[in-house]
Write an enzyme that holds these catalytic residues in place. Structure first.
Site, PDB file in Angstrom:
ATOM      1  N   GLU A 120       0.832  -1.213   0.000  1.00 27.71           N
ATOM      2  CA  GLU A 120       0.000   0.000   0.000  1.00 27.71           C
ATOM      3  C   GLU A 120       0.862   1.256   0.000  1.00 27.71           C
ATOM      4  OE1 GLU A 120      -3.282  -0.134   2.774  1.00 27.71           O
ATOM      5  OE2 GLU A 120      -3.381   2.045   2.865  1.00 27.71           O
ATOM      6  N   LYS A 137      -7.312  -0.799  11.615  1.00 31.44           N
ATOM      7  CA  LYS A 137      -6.729  -1.260  10.346  1.00 31.44           C
ATOM      8  C   LYS A 137      -5.505  -0.400  10.028  1.00 31.44           C
ATOM      9  CE  LYS A 137      -6.242  -1.585   5.689  1.00 31.44           C
ATOM     10  NZ  LYS A 137      -5.397  -0.771   4.814  1.00 31.44           N
ATOM     11  N   ASP A 153       4.402 -14.373  12.234  1.00 28.62           N
ATOM     12  CA  ASP A 153       3.078 -14.915  11.904  1.00 28.62           C
ATOM     13  C   ASP A 153       2.054 -13.784  12.079  1.00 28.62           C
ATOM     14  OD1 ASP A 153       0.628 -16.154  11.819  1.00 28.62           O
ATOM     15  OD2 ASP A 153       1.235 -17.892  12.995  1.00 28.62           O
ATOM     16  N   HIS A 213      -2.758  10.569   0.428  1.00 24.72           N
ATOM     17  CA  HIS A 213      -2.749   9.179  -0.003  1.00 24.72           C
ATOM     18  C   HIS A 213      -2.750   9.077  -1.528  1.00 24.72           C
ATOM     19  CE1 HIS A 213      -3.213   5.477   2.207  1.00 24.72           C
ATOM     20  NE2 HIS A 213      -4.021   4.982   1.293  1.00 24.72           N
TER      21      HIS A 213
HETATM   22  C1  MEV Z   1      -5.983   2.990   5.059  1.00 19.83           C
HETATM   23  O1  MEV Z   1      -5.229   1.858   4.701  1.00 19.83           O
HETATM   24  C2  MEV Z   1      -5.971   3.165   6.567  1.00 19.83           C
HETATM   25  C3  MEV Z   1      -6.888   4.266   7.077  1.00 19.83           C
HETATM   26  O2  MEV Z   1      -8.222   4.041   6.641  1.00 19.83           O
HETATM   27  C4  MEV Z   1      -6.801   4.240   8.592  1.00 19.83           C
HETATM   28  C5  MEV Z   1      -7.785   5.169   9.263  1.00 19.83           C
HETATM   29  O3  MEV Z   1      -8.854   5.461   8.716  1.00 19.83           O
HETATM   30  O4  MEV Z   1      -7.477   5.553  10.417  1.00 19.83           O
HETATM   31  C6  MEV Z   1      -6.487   5.613   6.539  1.00 19.83           C
END
Ligand code: MEV
Length: 381
Positions: free
Chosen positions: A80, A257, A273, A371
């Protein structure tokens, strides 16, 4: 490693310059190109069944990390865009206030042996506990490096719709030291199983480690200067973002995430792992019955942003893939960590940094601006 001054920004360097940077920063000697050779098909074929090829993922380095006063170059394997840039930027901000402070528990893991078809569960429990030292001796008889240090018993009632009756869970507490420990734990559980069946007169079913490694927690905190973050208003907006992640599962999952973007990338690079880490971490995020943010955020009396993370991290620097995978070996050399506990502190710091970077972007310009700029690089050839 001493604190380095980087004359040229890493992202502007050629690959050769980056390798030279690693060489200088880590004192790794030898042919780095050769150390970066991917896994061979023959090795893959030995590692898994029915191998047909290799799935490759980009490997990069995050910079600016100061953890417990030591500077780290951190290898991350991730497909990513923006994650490595984001953690490096967050680490740079943390550095202004001294970097990350982290500590990890001893490497204590739990192995479970399930016993069913019990007569009297309480009697069985008493009998097992009476033979505790003998069972620990059996567990330890085949192991040189890891040590079973305790044994406990829990009596459980089946809560599934199948009504399978009462069961006992005999749990070994095992110090796996610098290994993740899965194989050794499973071996120990299997070793004590026949004796447990004998003692209880019940039937042993499962003999396996628990990936919910709550005795192997790591904690990390850092302060982020309000001006470096963009001012008090941004700090306040980050606290609003945290309020949602703490209070709402839909947001908490996405928030976590982001944390795992950082942690998994180091895990993958260093041969951990990551499925075990993911499973344990998310269970920990729900430990009070509601799935919440793994990080906590608040304001210092000076108005800076104070962040912390606590999570279980069962990682190893010896054994398993760590020994078998050339890239994992090299990644650990770059990190130059002395123990599994030190590796856990690094991963916690990366998770916290990644979360800060994400919620800062989300509560200011929005994630797409930063991003998507990096995403765009993929298509601008
Ligand atoms: C994207 O891979 C991760 C995010 O969605 C985390 C978040 O929203 O805090 C940007």
């Amino acid at each position: 490693m001493t604190v380095m001054t980087i004359e040229k920004k890493i992202y502007k360097m050629t690959r050769e310059e980056r390798l030279e940077y690693i060489r200088k920063a880590t004192q790794i000697s030898g042919d780095i190109e050769a150390m970066l050779q991917p896994l061979s098909f023959e090795d893959s074929n030995r590692m898994i069944e029915n191998a047909i090829g290799i799935m490759s993922i980009p490997l990069g380095i995050a910079t600016n990390f100061v953890i417990n006063g030591r500077e780290y170059v951190i290898p991350m394997a991730i497909e990513e865009p923006s994650v490595i840039a984001a953690v490096s930027k967050a680490a740079k901000i943390a550095k202004v206030r001294g970097g990350f402070i982290a500590e990890a528990d001893d490497s204590l893991m739990i192995g479970q042996v399930q016993v069913v078809k019990l007569g009297n569960g309480k009697h069985a429990t008493t009998k097992i506990l009476r033979d505790k030292s003998q069972l620990l001796a059996i567990a330890n008889s085949n192991s040189k490096s890891v040590v079973a240090i305790d044994l406990r018993v829990r009596l459980l009632r089946d809560k599934s719709p199948n009504n399978m009756g009462n069961m006992l869970v005999v749990e070994l507490v095992i110090d796996t030291k610098d290994a993740m420990g899965a194989n050794a734990i499973n071996t120990m559980c299997e070793a004590i199983a026949p004796r447990i069946a004998e003692i209880t007169g019940g039937e042993v079913v499962l003999k396996i480690l628990s990936n919910y490694s709550t005795k192997r927690l790591v904690r990390c905190r850092a302060t982020f200067d309000k001006d470096e973050l963009g001012g008090s208003q941004i700090v306040k907006r980050i606290l609003y973002a945290y309020a949602l992640a703490y209070s709402d599962t839909y947001r908490a999952v996405t928030h976590n995430k982001g944390v795992m973007n950082g942690i998994d990338a180091v895990a993958l690079a260093t041969g951990q792992d990551f499925r075990a880490i993911e499973a344990g971490t998310h269970a920990y995020a729900a430990r009070d019955g509601t799935y919440r943010s793994l990080t906590t955020w608040g304001r210092t009396k000076e108005g800076d942003l104070a962040g912390a993370i606590e999570l279980p991290l069962a990682v190893g620097v010896v054994g398993g893939v760590v020994n078998a995978h050339p890239t994992a070996k090299f990644a650990l050399q770059i990190l130059s960590v002395k123990s599994a506990r030190e590796l856990a502190t690094v991963m916690a710091a990366v998770g916290l940094a990644q979360n800060l970077a994400a919620i800062r972007a989300l509560s200011s310009e929005g994630i797409q601006a930063g991003h998507m700029g990096l995403h765009a690089r993929k298509f601008s050839k």
